[in-house]
Design a protein around this motif. Sequence first.
Motif, PDB file in Angstrom:
ATOM      1  N   ASN A  54       0.853  -1.189   0.000  1.00  0.00           N
ATOM      2  CA  ASN A  54       0.000   0.000   0.000  1.00  0.00           C
ATOM      3  C   ASN A  54       0.887   1.236   0.000  1.00  0.00           C
ATOM      4  O   ASN A  54       2.081   1.144  -0.330  1.00  0.00           O
ATOM      5  CB  ASN A  54      -0.991  -0.022   1.175  1.00  0.00           C
ATOM      6  CG  ASN A  54      -0.320   0.165   2.526  1.00  0.00           C
ATOM      7  OD1 ASN A  54       0.900   0.273   2.643  1.00  0.00           O
ATOM      8  ND2 ASN A  54      -1.127   0.215   3.573  1.00  0.00           N
ATOM      9  N   PRO A  76      -4.600  -4.001   0.214  1.00  0.00           N
ATOM     10  CA  PRO A  76      -5.418  -4.254   1.411  1.00  0.00           C
ATOM     11  C   PRO A  76      -6.463  -3.154   1.612  1.00  0.00           C
ATOM     12  O   PRO A  76      -6.768  -2.404   0.678  1.00  0.00           O
ATOM     13  CB  PRO A  76      -4.368  -4.231   2.528  1.00  0.00           C
ATOM     14  CG  PRO A  76      -3.372  -3.213   2.051  1.00  0.00           C
ATOM     15  CD  PRO A  76      -3.351  -3.316   0.535  1.00  0.00           C
ATOM     16  N   TYR A 123      -9.772  -6.125  -0.321  1.00  0.00           N
ATOM     17  CA  TYR A 123     -10.748  -5.524   0.588  1.00  0.00           C
ATOM     18  C   TYR A 123     -12.002  -5.169  -0.206  1.00  0.00           C
ATOM     19  O   TYR A 123     -12.502  -4.063  -0.186  1.00  0.00           O
ATOM     20  CB  TYR A 123     -10.175  -4.283   1.279  1.00  0.00           C
ATOM     21  CG  TYR A 123     -10.867  -3.980   2.595  1.00  0.00           C
ATOM     22  CD1 TYR A 123     -10.560  -4.707   3.734  1.00  0.00           C
ATOM     23  CD2 TYR A 123     -11.819  -2.980   2.680  1.00  0.00           C
ATOM     24  CE1 TYR A 123     -11.201  -4.448   4.937  1.00  0.00           C
ATOM     25  CE2 TYR A 123     -12.462  -2.710   3.881  1.00  0.00           C
ATOM     26  CZ  TYR A 123     -12.148  -3.450   5.002  1.00  0.00           C
ATOM     27  OH  TYR A 123     -12.781  -3.192   6.199  1.00  0.00           O
ATOM     28  N   VAL A 128       3.826  -4.004   4.157  1.00  0.00           N
ATOM     29  CA  VAL A 128       2.808  -3.065   4.626  1.00  0.00           C
ATOM     30  C   VAL A 128       3.157  -2.642   6.052  1.00  0.00           C
ATOM     31  O   VAL A 128       3.508  -3.485   6.882  1.00  0.00           O
ATOM     32  CB  VAL A 128       1.401  -3.708   4.589  1.00  0.00           C
ATOM     33  CG1 VAL A 128       0.377  -2.793   5.252  1.00  0.00           C
ATOM     34  CG2 VAL A 128       0.965  -3.996   3.159  1.00  0.00           C
ATOM     35  N   ASP A 171       2.344  -1.818   9.666  1.00  0.00           N
ATOM     36  CA  ASP A 171       1.298  -2.088  10.643  1.00  0.00           C
ATOM     37  C   ASP A 171       1.472  -1.140  11.827  1.00  0.00           C
ATOM     38  O   ASP A 171       2.507  -0.472  11.952  1.00  0.00           O
ATOM     39  CB  ASP A 171       1.395  -3.547  11.094  1.00  0.00           C
ATOM     40  CG  ASP A 171       0.197  -3.996  11.918  1.00  0.00           C
ATOM     41  OD1 ASP A 171      -0.935  -3.720  11.478  1.00  0.00           O
ATOM     42  OD2 ASP A 171       0.389  -4.598  12.982  1.00  0.00           O
ATOM     43  N   TYR A 191      -4.562  -5.128   8.879  1.00  0.00           N
ATOM     44  CA  TYR A 191      -3.465  -5.632   8.035  1.00  0.00           C
ATOM     45  C   TYR A 191      -2.936  -6.990   8.488  1.00  0.00           C
ATOM     46  O   TYR A 191      -2.440  -7.773   7.676  1.00  0.00           O
ATOM     47  CB  TYR A 191      -2.321  -4.610   7.965  1.00  0.00           C
ATOM     48  CG  TYR A 191      -2.710  -3.315   7.275  1.00  0.00           C
ATOM     49  CD1 TYR A 191      -3.737  -3.276   6.331  1.00  0.00           C
ATOM     50  CD2 TYR A 191      -2.068  -2.117   7.582  1.00  0.00           C
ATOM     51  CE1 TYR A 191      -4.104  -2.090   5.709  1.00  0.00           C
ATOM     52  CE2 TYR A 191      -2.417  -0.922   6.957  1.00  0.00           C
ATOM     53  CZ  TYR A 191      -3.441  -0.921   6.029  1.00  0.00           C
ATOM     54  OH  TYR A 191      -3.800   0.255   5.404  1.00  0.00           O
ATOM     55  N   THR A 249      -5.137  -9.475   6.800  1.00  0.00           N
ATOM     56  CA  THR A 249      -4.735  -9.615   5.401  1.00  0.00           C
ATOM     57  C   THR A 249      -3.480 -10.479   5.286  1.00  0.00           C
ATOM     58  O   THR A 249      -3.372 -11.320   4.395  1.00  0.00           O
ATOM     59  CB  THR A 249      -4.485  -8.235   4.778  1.00  0.00           C
ATOM     60  OG1 THR A 249      -5.671  -7.443   4.889  1.00  0.00           O
ATOM     61  CG2 THR A 249      -4.101  -8.348   3.315  1.00  0.00           C
ATOM     62  N   SER A 255      -2.859   4.873   7.207  1.00  0.00           N
ATOM     63  CA  SER A 255      -4.227   4.901   6.685  1.00  0.00           C
ATOM     64  C   SER A 255      -4.731   6.334   6.830  1.00  0.00           C
ATOM     65  O   SER A 255      -4.160   7.136   7.587  1.00  0.00           O
ATOM     66  CB  SER A 255      -5.126   3.915   7.432  1.00  0.00           C
ATOM     67  OG  SER A 255      -5.045   4.069   8.822  1.00  0.00           O
TER      68      SER A 255
END
Length: 407
Positions: free
Chosen positions: A59, A86, A116, A137, A139, A147, A150, A246
Motif C-alpha cells: 500500500n 489491502p 478488501y 505493509v 502495521d 493488516y 490480510t 491509513s
Amino acid sequence: MKRSFYLSLFVATVFLAVFAAFTTAPKPENAKKSIITGADQTSAYLPYLKGKRIGMLVNQTSIIGKKHCVDSLFKLGVKITKIFGPEHGFRGNASNGAKVDDSVDPATGIPVISLYGKNRKPSKEHLADVDLMIFDVQDVGARFYTYINTLSYVMEACAENDKELLILDRPNPNGFMVDGPILEPHLKSGIGIFPIPISHGLTIGEFAQMINGEGWLPSGLKCKLKIIKVANYTHDLPYVLPVPPSPNLNTQQSILLYPSICLFEGTILSQGRGTYMPFTVLGAPLLKGKYTFSFKPVSLKGMSETPLHQDTDCYGLDLRKYDSAIFLKTKKLNLQWLMELYAAYPLKEKFFDMSQSKQMGNFDKLAGTENLKQQIIAGKSEEEIRKSWEPGLGDFKIKRKKYLLYP
C-alpha cells in the motif's frame, strides 16, 4: 623569537592531529544507529527476486527511500506480475471500510487485485503467474487494525498454492506495548480473528512466525517464509512513521493513541473522524457543559464521508498534546479516558448502544471480550479490570517470546 614560533607551530600541529584522530575515530558499538526497514535493504533481497515472477501485497506505506516500492522495483527490472491491495487500497486513498475494486495501476500497467472487496485472499488464478509473493505493509500493532488479517489470508493462499512469502519487515510503532484482554473465540470478526491482546507488540515478520508456529492457518497449513529483518531495531525504540498508514491515522500522535482510543468506536463518542485530527480527540454533543473543548465532524472525502455526529458540535477531550511518551514508560493502554467519559455521559444506557448509528461499532468485538463493557458499567477499578485479563495476557507474553526477531 623563531624558536618560540616553531614551538607554537609544533603544538598547533599536534593539537590538530589529535583532534582529527578523535573526530574520525570509530564510534562506540552502542552508538545510536538509524533504523533501516527491510524494503530499504535492497541488496539483501534483489538477487533473490532475479528470474522470478513477483506478486506484491503493498500500500502507500510500502516505500524504498521516498518512492513506492512497486515503482522502485519496477524500474530496477523486477518482473512484477500482480499487485494486491489491502484496506484503503494500493495507493492508500480509500476511506475506512470502503470496498475497493480491482484495477490496473496507471503508473506501471500492472493488474491490481483488491483484497478488501469481493476477495479476502488471493485465489489460485491470481497466483498462477506468481512465483514469489512479497508482503510489505506498515502495521501499527493493534488487533483491530486489519493488516494482520490480510497477512494471514495471504499466508493461507501461499501455503495452499505452494508459493513462498517474502516479508520486508517494518518496525511496530507500538511494539513496546503488550496489553489488553485476549480475544475470546466467539467474538472473532473482521476486526479481530486471533487470540491476542489489543496491543500485541509484534512486527509483521514476527506476527507471521506466530501465525505459522501457533497453527492459526486452516487445516494445519504452514506458509514458507523468508523475512528481511529491520536493521538496528529494538521494540523499545521510538519509530516515527514516514507515511500515514491509513487516512485516519495521519499523525504520529494518532498512531500512538490508537490502541487506546479505537475502543471508542464501539461507543457514542466521536474519535474525531470527520476532522483532520482523528484519533486525537474524543467527544459527543451531550457532553456540552461538562467539557469546554469542542470539534465538529464533517464529511471528508477519502477520510470519512459520513462520520458519527456529522455537522454537530462535540464536546470532550483534546489529546493532541497528551504526552504519548507515557505509553513507552507504562507499556499499558489508557483505560482512564473510557472510565471518565462513561461516568460523564448523561445517558449511560446509550453509551454503548450501537443501534443509534451505523457509524458505531460493536464494543465487545473491539475489546475482544464482553467483560470490559460490563466492568465499565459496574464502575470497576482499573486494577480490577486488569486483573481479569489474566492469566491470558501473561500467557500470551510468554508465547510471544518464541517468535521475536528483535530484542
